[in-house]
Write a protein that holds these residues in place. Structure first.
Motif, mmCIF file in Angstrom:
data_model
loop_
_atom_site.group_PDB
_atom_site.id
_atom_site.type_symbol
_atom_site.label_atom_id
_atom_site.label_comp_id
_atom_site.label_asym_id
_atom_site.label_seq_id
_atom_site.Cartn_x
_atom_site.Cartn_y
_atom_site.Cartn_z
ATOM 1 N N LYS A 223 0.829 -1.213 0.000
ATOM 2 C CA LYS A 223 0.000 0.000 0.000
ATOM 3 C C LYS A 223 0.860 1.259 0.000
ATOM 4 N N ALA A 224 1.940 1.247 0.786
ATOM 5 C CA ALA A 224 2.812 2.415 0.858
ATOM 6 C C ALA A 224 3.508 2.659 -0.473
ATOM 7 N N VAL A 225 3.976 1.595 -1.111
ATOM 8 C CA VAL A 225 4.648 1.726 -2.413
ATOM 9 C C VAL A 225 3.669 2.255 -3.458
ATOM 10 N N LYS A 226 2.465 1.699 -3.469
ATOM 11 C CA LYS A 226 1.440 2.155 -4.412
ATOM 12 C C LYS A 226 1.149 3.639 -4.221
ATOM 13 N N PHE A 227 1.085 4.071 -2.964
ATOM 14 C CA PHE A 227 0.840 5.478 -2.664
ATOM 15 C C PHE A 227 1.892 6.369 -3.317
ATOM 16 N N TRP A 228 3.170 6.031 -3.113
ATOM 17 C CA TRP A 228 4.236 6.871 -3.639
ATOM 18 C C TRP A 228 4.330 6.824 -5.162
ATOM 19 N N ILE A 229 4.100 5.656 -5.729
ATOM 20 C CA ILE A 229 4.139 5.552 -7.194
ATOM 21 C C ILE A 229 3.092 6.470 -7.819
ATOM 22 N N GLU A 230 1.877 6.371 -7.311
ATOM 23 C CA GLU A 230 0.790 7.176 -7.885
ATOM 24 C C GLU A 230 1.019 8.668 -7.638
ATOM 25 N N LEU A 231 1.543 9.005 -6.478
ATOM 26 C CA LEU A 231 1.784 10.410 -6.165
ATOM 27 C C LEU A 231 2.892 10.988 -7.049
ATOM 28 N N ILE A 232 3.978 10.261 -7.203
ATOM 29 C CA ILE A 232 5.083 10.744 -8.041
ATOM 30 C C ILE A 232 4.626 10.910 -9.487
ATOM 31 N N ARG A 233 3.837 9.985 -9.960
ATOM 32 C CA ARG A 233 3.350 10.102 -11.348
ATOM 33 C C ARG A 233 2.444 11.315 -11.516
ATOM 34 N N GLU A 234 1.644 11.615 -10.503
ATOM 35 C CA GLU A 234 0.785 12.798 -10.595
ATOM 36 C C GLU A 234 1.620 14.078 -10.483
ATOM 37 N N LEU A 235 2.641 14.073 -9.651
ATOM 38 C CA LEU A 235 3.544 15.219 -9.570
ATOM 39 C C LEU A 235 4.209 15.476 -10.920
ATOM 40 N N ASN A 236 4.650 14.407 -11.544
ATOM 41 C CA ASN A 236 5.274 14.547 -12.866
ATOM 42 C C ASN A 236 4.276 15.037 -13.899
ATOM 43 N N ARG A 237 3.061 14.515 -13.827
ATOM 44 C CA ARG A 237 2.033 14.921 -14.793
ATOM 45 C C ARG A 237 1.726 16.410 -14.671
ATOM 46 N N GLN A 238 1.721 16.920 -13.421
ATOM 47 C CA GLN A 238 1.426 18.329 -13.196
ATOM 48 C C GLN A 238 2.653 19.228 -13.343
ATOM 49 N N GLY A 239 3.818 18.614 -13.538
ATOM 50 C CA GLY A 239 5.025 19.403 -13.767
ATOM 51 C C GLY A 239 5.694 19.950 -12.520
ATOM 52 N N HIS A 240 5.472 19.317 -11.362
ATOM 53 C CA HIS A 240 6.092 19.774 -10.119
ATOM 54 C C HIS A 240 7.509 19.200 -9.967
ATOM 55 N N LYS A 241 8.403 19.980 -9.406
ATOM 56 C CA LYS A 241 9.716 19.471 -9.025
ATOM 57 C C LYS A 241 9.594 18.765 -7.677
ATOM 58 N N TRP A 242 10.270 17.641 -7.526
ATOM 59 C CA TRP A 242 10.203 16.900 -6.272
ATOM 60 C C TRP A 242 11.523 16.185 -6.011
ATOM 61 N N LYS A 243 11.769 15.927 -4.740
ATOM 62 C CA LYS A 243 12.922 15.140 -4.320
ATOM 63 C C LYS A 243 12.529 14.321 -3.094
ATOM 64 N N ILE A 244 13.038 13.104 -3.024
ATOM 65 C CA ILE A 244 12.821 12.244 -1.862
ATOM 66 C C ILE A 244 13.784 12.661 -0.748
ATOM 67 N N PHE A 245 13.342 12.552 0.499
ATOM 68 C CA PHE A 245 14.236 12.724 1.638
ATOM 69 C C PHE A 245 13.822 11.763 2.742
ATOM 70 N N VAL A 246 14.714 11.542 3.698
ATOM 71 C CA VAL A 246 14.403 10.721 4.873
ATOM 72 C C VAL A 246 14.905 11.449 6.108
ATOM 73 N N ASN A 247 14.476 10.978 7.283
ATOM 74 C CA ASN A 247 14.882 11.599 8.549
ATOM 75 C C ASN A 247 16.175 11.021 9.098
ATOM 76 N N GLY A 248 16.871 10.209 8.300
ATOM 77 C CA GLY A 248 18.170 9.701 8.711
ATOM 78 C C GLY A 248 18.322 8.194 8.675
ATOM 79 N N SER A 249 17.253 7.452 8.886
ATOM 80 C CA SER A 249 17.338 6.002 8.983
ATOM 81 C C SER A 249 17.585 5.352 7.624
ATOM 82 N N LEU A 250 18.530 4.408 7.586
ATOM 83 C CA LEU A 250 18.807 3.704 6.335
ATOM 84 C C LEU A 250 17.725 2.680 5.999
ATOM 85 N N SER A 251 16.887 2.328 6.969
ATOM 86 C CA SER A 251 15.722 1.497 6.650
ATOM 87 C C SER A 251 14.777 2.268 5.728
ATOM 88 N N ASP A 252 14.652 3.563 5.968
ATOM 89 C CA ASP A 252 13.812 4.397 5.109
ATOM 90 C C ASP A 252 14.450 4.580 3.735
#
Length: 383
Positions: A223-252
């Protein structure tokens, strides 16, 4: 006066380190002549992000945890208790070394310390501080999973010791009152003032949306992966710039790497779509400061963002996100992984236009500071 600040200081989730540093700095401002020392509740000596295990390993580890919780909750076989007994034993010498020192004041600094993972450890510390007649203050505690009745009872009894002078909570005060049978004050997370404490401000010309990814035990990986895939594709479709970040953990980081790997359109390695992984609390704040807005899982990405005046949308995996957003007057900025990306981006656009009520947030910071200072001063005055 010698003040000890205890918390998950060296946690791979650097938001916990931000809490400890903010708390320690506020105590230095309140009591300029005092020596304020930060220690980790666990036997950790440095910021260590952990190991970037493969997603399959993380899922297996999560499943083992779930099985322990099921055994404890439904079959009265307290595997959660036995598991965390090992954690207590692993940290025994560290607890003893800190507990036997002479402190005038001890402040437990926020984080989810009222939960199974830390209950036995916190209770053991309290036994030492009680023997030393050292006043203890629980400041802006967070609550977490509490499936073990044994751990609940041990922590509940420890919290009744004479050394405990105050309990305040940033989120589920009612849980502290019902599960642990303790009076607790409502307060606010120390990291809400992190911009001032660390003297870091947001990048004024930022044009990139930060996507705060996290591997969580509360939501299925699919479910979490599906959420991010769909969100990133919509961001790209709308032409937004985006970058992934984490709070430090290598599990993330491992989770983020997996998300990128299952998106055929993202042909480059993860590092091309992600900002550098922060290694210290100040680096986490600098990471958040470079974005124009956030869509994120981790609570302290939102608390830091609010301090920096950066709008954010919280993807809810734990009740603490709802508590925080509601307390700052932004409960509409929460979303679920099942929501459509278009709706989430509409919420983000609205948040960017509205910003925050800065006066309201400042009053929360001041209240938290005043509550802690007043309680400590009362104990000092009473000897």
């Amino acid at each position: 006066m010698k003040i000890l600040v205890l918390g998950s200081y060296y946690s791979p989730n650097l938001g916990d380190g931000v809490i400890c540093i903010c708390t320690a700095e506020k105590l230095r401002q309140m009591f300029p002549a005092a020596e304020v020392i930060i220690e980790d509740v666990l036997d950790r000596k440095e910021f260590d992000p952990g190991i970037e295990n493969k997603i399959e390993f993380l899922k297996k580890r999560r499943n083992r945890q779930k099985l322990r919780e099921i055994a404890t909750k439904y079959f009265h076989w307290d595997k959660v208790f036995s598991s965390h007994q090992f954690g207590l034993q692993a940290n025994w010498e560290h607890i003893e070394q800190i507990g036997n020192q002479s402190w005038d004041i001890v402040v437990f600094a926020g984080g989810q310390l009222f939960m199974d993972s830390y209950g036995l450890i916190v209770a053991e510390y309290l036994e030492y501080f009680n023997k030393q007649n050292t006043p203890v203050f629980f400041h802006a505690m967070g609550t977490g999973p509490s499936d073990s009745k044994k751990i609940q009872d041990i922590l509940k009894n420890a919290l009744t010791l004479d050394c405990v002078k105050m309990i305040s909570s940033r989120d589920n005060v009612d849980k502290i009152r019902t599960v642990y049978k303790q009076q607790a004050k409502v307060t606010f997370d120390p990291a809400l003032d992190s911009s001032n404490v660390f003297q870091i401000t947001k990048k004024k010309d930022a044009d990139t949306i930060g996507l705060g990814m996290m591997f969580t035990n509360s939501i299925s990986t699919e479910k979490a992966v599906k959420f991010w895939i769909e969100l990133i594709r919509e961001l790209n479709r709308q032409g937004h710039k985006w970058k992934i970040f984490v709070n430090g953990s290598l599990s993330d980081v491992a989770f983020a790497r997996y998300v990128v790997s299952v998106m055929p359109e993202l042909k480059k390695p993860l590092e091309a779509y992600m900002v550098s992984v922060p290694g210290t609390p100040d680096e986490l704040i600098k990471t958040v400061s470079q974005f124009r807005s956030l869509i994120s899982f981790r609570l302290h990405s939102h608390i830091i963002a609010a301090s920096l005046d950066i709008p954010s949308i919280a993807v809810v995996w734990d009740e603490k996100l709802n508590f925080f957003m509601e307390k700052i007057g932004c409960k509409e900025r929460c979303c679920q992984v099942t929501e459509k990306p278009v709706q989430i981006l509409e919420k983000l656009s609205s948040a960017e236009k509205q910003g925050y009520d800065r006066e309201f947030l400042e009053k929360q910071v001041q209240y938290a500071d005043c509550l802690l200072k007043k309680k400590i001063n009362t104990v000092i005055e009473n000897g």
